[in-house]
Design a protein around this motif. Sequence first.
Motif, mmCIF file in Angstrom:
data_model
loop_
_atom_site.group_PDB
_atom_site.id
_atom_site.type_symbol
_atom_site.label_atom_id
_atom_site.label_comp_id
_atom_site.label_asym_id
_atom_site.label_seq_id
_atom_site.Cartn_x
_atom_site.Cartn_y
_atom_site.Cartn_z
ATOM 1 N N UNK A 9 0.799 -1.212 0.000
ATOM 2 C CA UNK A 9 0.000 0.000 0.000
ATOM 3 C C UNK A 9 0.837 1.269 0.000
ATOM 4 N N UNK A 10 2.034 1.225 0.569
ATOM 5 C CA UNK A 10 2.917 2.389 0.649
ATOM 6 C C UNK A 10 4.336 1.981 0.315
ATOM 7 N N UNK A 11 5.011 2.827 -0.482
ATOM 8 C CA UNK A 11 6.399 2.598 -0.836
ATOM 9 C C UNK A 11 7.154 3.900 -0.632
ATOM 10 N N UNK A 12 8.215 3.851 0.180
ATOM 11 C CA UNK A 12 9.003 5.046 0.443
ATOM 12 C C UNK A 12 10.387 4.866 -0.159
ATOM 13 N N UNK A 13 10.815 5.843 -0.967
ATOM 14 C CA UNK A 13 12.129 5.774 -1.603
ATOM 15 C C UNK A 13 12.838 7.109 -1.456
ATOM 16 N N UNK A 14 14.148 7.070 -1.552
ATOM 17 C CA UNK A 14 14.949 8.288 -1.506
ATOM 18 C C UNK A 14 14.908 8.980 -2.866
ATOM 19 N N UNK A 15 14.887 10.289 -2.826
ATOM 20 C CA UNK A 15 14.944 11.064 -4.060
ATOM 21 C C UNK A 15 16.181 10.661 -4.846
ATOM 22 N N UNK A 16 16.009 10.418 -6.126
ATOM 23 C CA UNK A 16 17.115 10.014 -6.982
ATOM 24 C C UNK A 16 17.223 8.508 -7.177
ATOM 25 N N UNK A 17 16.635 7.750 -6.240
ATOM 26 C CA UNK A 17 16.648 6.293 -6.384
ATOM 27 C C UNK A 17 15.603 5.858 -7.403
ATOM 28 N N UNK A 18 15.742 4.587 -7.804
ATOM 29 C CA UNK A 18 14.717 4.000 -8.666
ATOM 30 C C UNK A 18 13.640 3.358 -7.791
ATOM 31 N N UNK A 19 12.408 3.346 -8.265
ATOM 32 C CA UNK A 19 11.330 2.706 -7.519
ATOM 33 C C UNK A 19 10.618 1.693 -8.405
ATOM 34 N N UNK A 20 10.133 0.649 -7.780
ATOM 35 C CA UNK A 20 9.390 -0.385 -8.494
ATOM 36 C C UNK A 20 8.072 -0.627 -7.778
ATOM 37 N N UNK A 21 6.990 -0.475 -8.508
ATOM 38 C CA UNK A 21 5.656 -0.705 -7.971
ATOM 39 C C UNK A 21 5.079 -1.927 -8.670
ATOM 40 N N UNK A 22 4.567 -2.850 -7.893
ATOM 41 C CA UNK A 22 4.097 -4.120 -8.432
ATOM 42 C C UNK A 22 2.581 -4.237 -8.432
ATOM 43 N N UNK A 23 2.113 -5.105 -9.320
ATOM 44 C CA UNK A 23 0.683 -5.321 -9.463
ATOM 45 C C UNK A 23 0.455 -6.751 -9.917
ATOM 46 N N UNK A 24 -0.548 -7.403 -9.336
ATOM 47 C CA UNK A 24 -0.926 -8.741 -9.756
ATOM 48 C C UNK A 24 -2.349 -8.703 -10.293
ATOM 49 N N UNK A 25 -2.605 -9.488 -11.306
ATOM 50 C CA UNK A 25 -3.963 -9.577 -11.827
ATOM 51 C C UNK A 25 -4.341 -11.044 -11.947
ATOM 52 N N UNK A 26 -5.635 -11.315 -11.964
ATOM 53 C CA UNK A 26 -6.079 -12.708 -11.972
ATOM 54 C C UNK A 26 -6.890 -13.085 -13.204
ATOM 55 N N UNK A 27 -7.292 -12.092 -14.005
ATOM 56 C CA UNK A 27 -8.113 -12.370 -15.179
ATOM 57 C C UNK A 27 -7.230 -12.725 -16.376
ATOM 58 N N UNK A 28 -7.237 -13.982 -16.767
ATOM 59 C CA UNK A 28 -6.401 -14.423 -17.886
ATOM 60 C C UNK A 28 -6.808 -13.776 -19.202
ATOM 61 N N UNK A 29 -8.041 -13.276 -19.267
ATOM 62 C CA UNK A 29 -8.512 -12.647 -20.505
ATOM 63 C C UNK A 29 -8.017 -11.217 -20.658
ATOM 64 N N UNK A 30 -7.427 -10.656 -19.622
ATOM 65 C CA UNK A 30 -6.926 -9.278 -19.704
ATOM 66 C C UNK A 30 -5.827 -9.183 -20.746
ATOM 67 N N UNK A 31 -5.949 -8.184 -21.625
ATOM 68 C CA UNK A 31 -4.938 -8.037 -22.669
ATOM 69 C C UNK A 31 -4.437 -6.608 -22.810
ATOM 70 N N UNK A 32 -4.881 -5.742 -21.899
ATOM 71 C CA UNK A 32 -4.437 -4.354 -21.976
ATOM 72 C C UNK A 32 -4.304 -3.843 -20.550
ATOM 73 N N UNK A 33 -3.162 -3.225 -20.257
ATOM 74 C CA UNK A 33 -2.863 -2.801 -18.892
ATOM 75 C C UNK A 33 -2.360 -1.359 -18.911
ATOM 76 N N UNK A 34 -2.780 -0.626 -17.897
ATOM 77 C CA UNK A 34 -2.427 0.789 -17.824
ATOM 78 C C UNK A 34 -1.949 1.107 -16.408
#
Lengths: 114, 112
Positions: A9-34
């Motif tokens: 729910x929350x991600x804290x990073x230092x200015x200048x660092x790289x950040x990675x935000x993750x997401x999982x989906x369960x619908x196999x029919x999904x073919x477009x992600x934003x």
Amino acid sequence: GESVGLHLPTLSVQEGDNSIINCAYSNSASDYFIWYKQESGKGPQFIIDIRSNMDKRQGQRVTVLLNKTVKHLSLQIAATQPGDSAVYFCAETHSGGGADGLTFGKGTHLIIQP
Amino acid sequence: DADVTQTPRNRITKTGKRIMLECSQTKGHDRMYWYRQDPGLGLRLIYYSFDVKDINKGEISDGYSVSRQAQAKFSLSLESAIPNQTALYFCATSDFPGNKQFFGPGTRLTVL
């Protein structure tokens, strides 16, 4: 129920660092992600998208990775800046007709530490 | 996105009152959507419209109705507002299915 979710729910990073935000989906029919960015008091703003026939797409300082095997999506932000502080949502849909609209995850609040 | 506008931006009303939220767009898109955002639940689809006079229910349409009076306008109504309809409401548009949607600034609705 939700078919799209985020791991943190929350991600804290230092200015200048790289950040990675993750997401999982369960619908196999999904073919477009934003990925959307939502700043306080504003509507979601489009960042980057990817279709299921790709596994990586790059924009300005952002990269989206799609792993269809494990139904996982990530947003990488390079060299984070104070203006990157916001809530980030992944959303999915399938373009095969029928019900329209996006299914959103709950969001990750990205905090940039000075 | 300045091309999608919503009125009012904030509204406080009482239980049982009828209220209408308006959405206008200058993007020339055929598809318009209404979403609701609650803390910790992300955005959920209420109704959507592919064109004028076309109305489709979304995930959480109960207690809401919509009207698509013109290509550029899509309104959301709460016939008899209740406190659990307190939320942020967003309008969005897109030009064709399976394509990105553009969101308005939102309406913060409080039902007392």
